[in-house]
Scaffold this motif. Structure first.
Motif, PDB file in Angstrom:
ATOM      1  N   GLY A   1     -18.718  10.003   7.128  1.00 58.33           N
ATOM      2  CA  GLY A   1     -19.337  11.232   7.356  1.00 58.33           C
ATOM      3  C   GLY A   1     -20.044  11.623   7.791  1.00 58.33           C
ATOM      4  N   VAL A   2     -19.409  11.070   9.384  1.00 57.61           N
ATOM      5  CA  VAL A   2     -20.459  10.681  10.467  1.00 57.61           C
ATOM      6  C   VAL A   2     -19.818  12.931  11.143  1.00 57.61           C
ATOM      7  N   ALA A   3     -17.871  12.427  10.891  1.00 57.19           N
ATOM      8  CA  ALA A   3     -17.234  13.463  11.944  1.00 57.19           C
ATOM      9  C   ALA A   3     -17.436  14.479  10.846  1.00 57.19           C
TER      10      ALA A   3
ATOM     11  N   ARG B   1     -23.899   2.331   7.270  1.00 60.69           N
ATOM     12  CA  ARG B   1     -23.636   2.953   7.525  1.00 60.69           C
ATOM     13  C   ARG B   1     -23.650   4.075   8.622  1.00 60.69           C
ATOM     14  N   ALA B   2     -25.142   4.255   9.828  1.00 58.51           N
ATOM     15  CA  ALA B   2     -25.493   4.782  10.559  1.00 58.51           C
ATOM     16  C   ALA B   2     -25.534   3.327  11.788  1.00 58.51           C
ATOM     17  N   ALA B   3     -25.525   2.237  11.284  1.00 60.03           N
ATOM     18  CA  ALA B   3     -25.680   0.939  11.941  1.00 60.03           C
ATOM     19  C   ALA B   3     -24.468   1.037  13.101  1.00 60.03           C
ATOM     20  N   PRO B   4     -23.562   0.917  12.721  1.00 58.06           N
ATOM     21  CA  PRO B   4     -22.402   0.944  13.730  1.00 58.06           C
ATOM     22  C   PRO B   4     -22.626   2.017  15.037  1.00 58.06           C
ATOM     23  N   MET B   5     -22.994   2.581  14.779  1.00 57.87           N
ATOM     24  CA  MET B   5     -22.696   4.191  15.640  1.00 57.87           C
ATOM     25  C   MET B   5     -23.784   3.501  16.057  1.00 57.87           C
TER      26      MET B   5
ATOM     27  N   LYS C   1     -14.850   3.744  19.784  1.00 61.71           N
ATOM     28  CA  LYS C   1     -14.027   4.539  19.246  1.00 61.71           C
ATOM     29  C   LYS C   1     -13.871   4.252  17.496  1.00 61.71           C
ATOM     30  N   GLU C   2     -13.596   3.064  17.388  1.00 65.05           N
ATOM     31  CA  GLU C   2     -14.376   1.887  15.876  1.00 65.05           C
ATOM     32  C   GLU C   2     -15.086   2.230  15.027  1.00 65.05           C
ATOM     33  N   ALA C   3     -16.158   3.089  16.023  1.00 61.55           N
ATOM     34  CA  ALA C   3     -17.814   3.821  14.837  1.00 61.55           C
ATOM     35  C   ALA C   3     -17.951   4.795  14.889  1.00 61.55           C
ATOM     36  N   GLY C   4     -16.433   5.595  15.460  1.00 62.45           N
ATOM     37  CA  GLY C   4     -16.410   7.153  15.352  1.00 62.45           C
ATOM     38  C   GLY C   4     -16.827   7.885  16.342  1.00 62.45           C
ATOM     39  N   LEU C   5     -17.394   7.192  17.478  1.00 61.37           N
ATOM     40  CA  LEU C   5     -18.360   7.693  18.398  1.00 61.37           C
ATOM     41  C   LEU C   5     -17.126   8.689  19.475  1.00 61.37           C
ATOM     42  N   LEU C   6     -15.953   8.289  19.745  1.00 61.68           N
ATOM     43  CA  LEU C   6     -14.609   8.618  20.266  1.00 61.68           C
ATOM     44  C   LEU C   6     -13.595   8.811  19.124  1.00 61.68           C
TER      45      LEU C   6
END
Length: 119
Positions: free
Chosen positions: A11-13, A33-37, A84-89
């Motif tokens: 859901g983040v992207a 869901r938010a913790a990895p970021m 990248k794994e955290a969906g940030l990049l």
């Protein structure tokens, strides 16, 4: 998976994963869901790399432009992988260089989480 794909947080992207922190307490699922970021950004080198990519002209940065953060190149690669794994990049290989980008939806989602509730 191609080099241009990220492993997004659920859901983040595409949409904010959770309500703003000031709106109500997170459910256990929202926190998961938010913790990895937040975990990915909890390391000073990763936070700096994320900032370098996010603020780079044109919205993307070549690894060659952001690797001078006081750690070895393998360590930079490790930290970029975690982001990248955290969906940030996301990344894309062009010739011998890899270019990193922060998707606008990721920044919007992070901003949504950290936005104070309206009075």
């Amino acid at each position: 998976m191609s080099n241009a794909e990220a492993v997004p947080l659920e859901g983040v992207a595409s949409a904010p994963c959770c309500p703003p922190l000031t709106e109500r307490p997170f459910s256990a699922e929202e926190a998961e869901r938010a913790a990895p970021m937040f975990k990915a950004l909890g390391d000073p080198v990763r936070l700096r790399l994320f900032s370098l990519v996010a603020s780079h002209a044109g919205g993307e940065a070549c690894v060659c432009d952001i690797s001078d953060v006081g750690v070895s190149q393998p360590t930079v690669s490790h930290h970029l992988k975690k982001l990248k794994e955290a969906g940030l990049l996301t990344s894309e290989r062009r010739g011998t260089w890899v270019y990193y980008r922060v998707e606008p939806a990721v920044l919007a989602s992070m901003g949504h989480l950290l936005t104070p509730a309206a009075p």
